[in-house]
Design a protein around this motif. Structure first.
Motif, PDB file in Angstrom:
ATOM      1  N   LEU A 194      17.268  -8.899   2.469  1.00 41.78           N
ATOM      2  CA  LEU A 194      18.018  -9.669   1.481  1.00 41.78           C
ATOM      3  C   LEU A 194      17.048 -10.580   0.747  1.00 41.78           C
ATOM      4  O   LEU A 194      16.479 -11.494   1.344  1.00 41.78           O
ATOM      5  N   ALA A 195      16.829 -10.326  -0.527  1.00 42.71           N
ATOM      6  CA  ALA A 195      15.903 -11.128  -1.330  1.00 42.71           C
ATOM      7  C   ALA A 195      16.692 -12.107  -2.186  1.00 42.71           C
ATOM      8  O   ALA A 195      17.509 -11.694  -3.015  1.00 42.71           O
ATOM      9  N   ASN A 196      16.471 -13.407  -1.970  1.00 43.44           N
ATOM     10  CA  ASN A 196      17.188 -14.461  -2.704  1.00 43.44           C
ATOM     11  C   ASN A 196      18.687 -14.154  -2.772  1.00 43.44           C
ATOM     12  O   ASN A 196      19.276 -14.104  -3.854  1.00 43.44           O
ATOM     13  N   PRO A 197      19.316 -13.921  -1.628  1.00 45.62           N
ATOM     14  CA  PRO A 197      20.700 -13.443  -1.640  1.00 45.62           C
ATOM     15  C   PRO A 197      21.690 -14.503  -2.115  1.00 45.62           C
ATOM     16  O   PRO A 197      21.622 -15.670  -1.715  1.00 45.62           O
ATOM     17  N   GLU A 198      22.608 -14.097  -2.954  1.00 52.15           N
ATOM     18  CA  GLU A 198      23.698 -14.977  -3.371  1.00 52.15           C
ATOM     19  C   GLU A 198      24.870 -14.777  -2.403  1.00 52.15           C
ATOM     20  O   GLU A 198      25.909 -14.205  -2.729  1.00 52.15           O
TER      21      GLU A 198
ATOM     22  N   VAL B 180      17.674  -0.725   3.252  1.00 48.96           N
ATOM     23  CA  VAL B 180      18.411  -1.398   2.185  1.00 48.96           C
ATOM     24  C   VAL B 180      17.632  -2.628   1.739  1.00 48.96           C
ATOM     25  O   VAL B 180      17.254  -3.471   2.557  1.00 48.96           O
ATOM     26  N   LEU B 181      17.360  -2.707   0.441  1.00 51.51           N
ATOM     27  CA  LEU B 181      16.736  -3.874  -0.175  1.00 51.51           C
ATOM     28  C   LEU B 181      17.643  -4.317  -1.312  1.00 51.51           C
ATOM     29  O   LEU B 181      17.837  -3.577  -2.273  1.00 51.51           O
ATOM     30  N   VAL B 182      18.214  -5.505  -1.184  1.00 48.55           N
ATOM     31  CA  VAL B 182      19.131  -5.999  -2.211  1.00 48.55           C
ATOM     32  C   VAL B 182      18.694  -7.391  -2.637  1.00 48.55           C
ATOM     33  O   VAL B 182      18.135  -8.163  -1.855  1.00 48.55           O
ATOM     34  N   HIS B 183      18.958  -7.696  -3.907  1.00 46.00           N
ATOM     35  CA  HIS B 183      18.518  -8.969  -4.481  1.00 46.00           C
ATOM     36  C   HIS B 183      19.692  -9.692  -5.107  1.00 46.00           C
ATOM     37  O   HIS B 183      20.551  -9.084  -5.755  1.00 46.00           O
TER      38      HIS B 183
END
Length: 243
Positions: free
Chosen positions: A70-74, A13-16
């Motif tokens: 998690l890339a730059n996760p909000e 899983v890759l999420v931004h």
């Protein structure tokens, strides 16, 4: 279910940005479809004996959540660490967070959310967390989460990522790789919120996570450990040149 029926076993899983919030919102549902993680790292599908997931008279291999990036996760620290992180550790052995202290989008997100601290802005890196006794952990988790597996996963999550013997004076680092992008200044938008699909070093680093399944401490040709579970890229700023 369609993924399992297609013969897929391992899932990355890759999420931004806000995608991280959408992923976390459905984490409990996802957890029912994946194999629980009891320690160590997932082996390849050829090496490992598949688990099963029964539904009716059918028995299919359960999915394995091999990596979560998690890339730059909000996401917000006050909810992620006590609630989401233990749950995530119960189903995934390899968690990575890419963040930027100067992320402009997350800056405004914090303002809009009345000052709640964003996970993606890396306010308190490196992350050293206490390991509460199971009784205290159970009080903080919902009934559906307060299983022995989640409690054990929480204690695994508190293990030092690179040290086998800890003394009482040493911090207990959370079992997560934090990649600090603050000093990255090539192929980075002025808002500093979305370099994961363009900056070559970051693209290659994510490839190592997904393809080779290696932790940050093993990616020595590209990363340097700053402290604990915090790493940054081995790249000099663009303004440094030879005379």
């Amino acid at each position: 279910r369609a993924i399992r029926e297609a013969g897929v076993r391992d899932v990355h899983v890759l999420v931004h940005s806000m995608g991280a919030a959408a992923f976390v919102a459905h984490l409990d549902t996802i957890a029912t479809e994946v194999e629980p993680h009891r320690g160590g790292t997932w082996r390849t599908a050829e090496e490992d004996r598949p688990g099963t997931h029964s539904q009716g008279q059918e028995s299919l291999p359960r999915l394995r959540l091999v990596t979560v990036t998690l890339a730059n996760p909000e996401l917000f620290e006050d909810d992620f660490w006590p609630h989401t992180f233990p749950r995530l550790c119960s189903v995934c052995p390899h968690i990575s967070i890419y963040g930027d202290r100067d992320d402009g989008a997350l800056f405004w997100s914090e303002k809009a959310n009345r000052g709640r601290l964003s996970l993606g802005k890396l306010h308190h890196v490196p992350y050293a967390l206490p390991a509460p006794p199971p009784e205290r952990l159970r009080e903080r988790l919902s009934d559906s989460q307060a299983s022995g597996l989640v409690v054990a996963a929480h204690h695994r999550a508190m293990q030092h990522a690179g040290t086998t013997h800890l003394t009482s004076a040493e911090p207990t680092w959370a079992d997560v790789d934090i990649i600090d992008l603050t000093w990255l200044d090539t192929n980075v938008h002025p808002l500093r919120h979305n370099a994961f699909n363009l900056n070559r070093m970051m693209v290659d680093d994510i490839r190592d996570i997904i393809v080779h399944r290696v932790r940050a401490r093993e990616r020595r040709s590209r990363l340097i450990r700053r402290c604990g579970n915090e790493f940054s890229f081995l790249q000099p700023p663009s303004h440094i040149v030879n005379d």
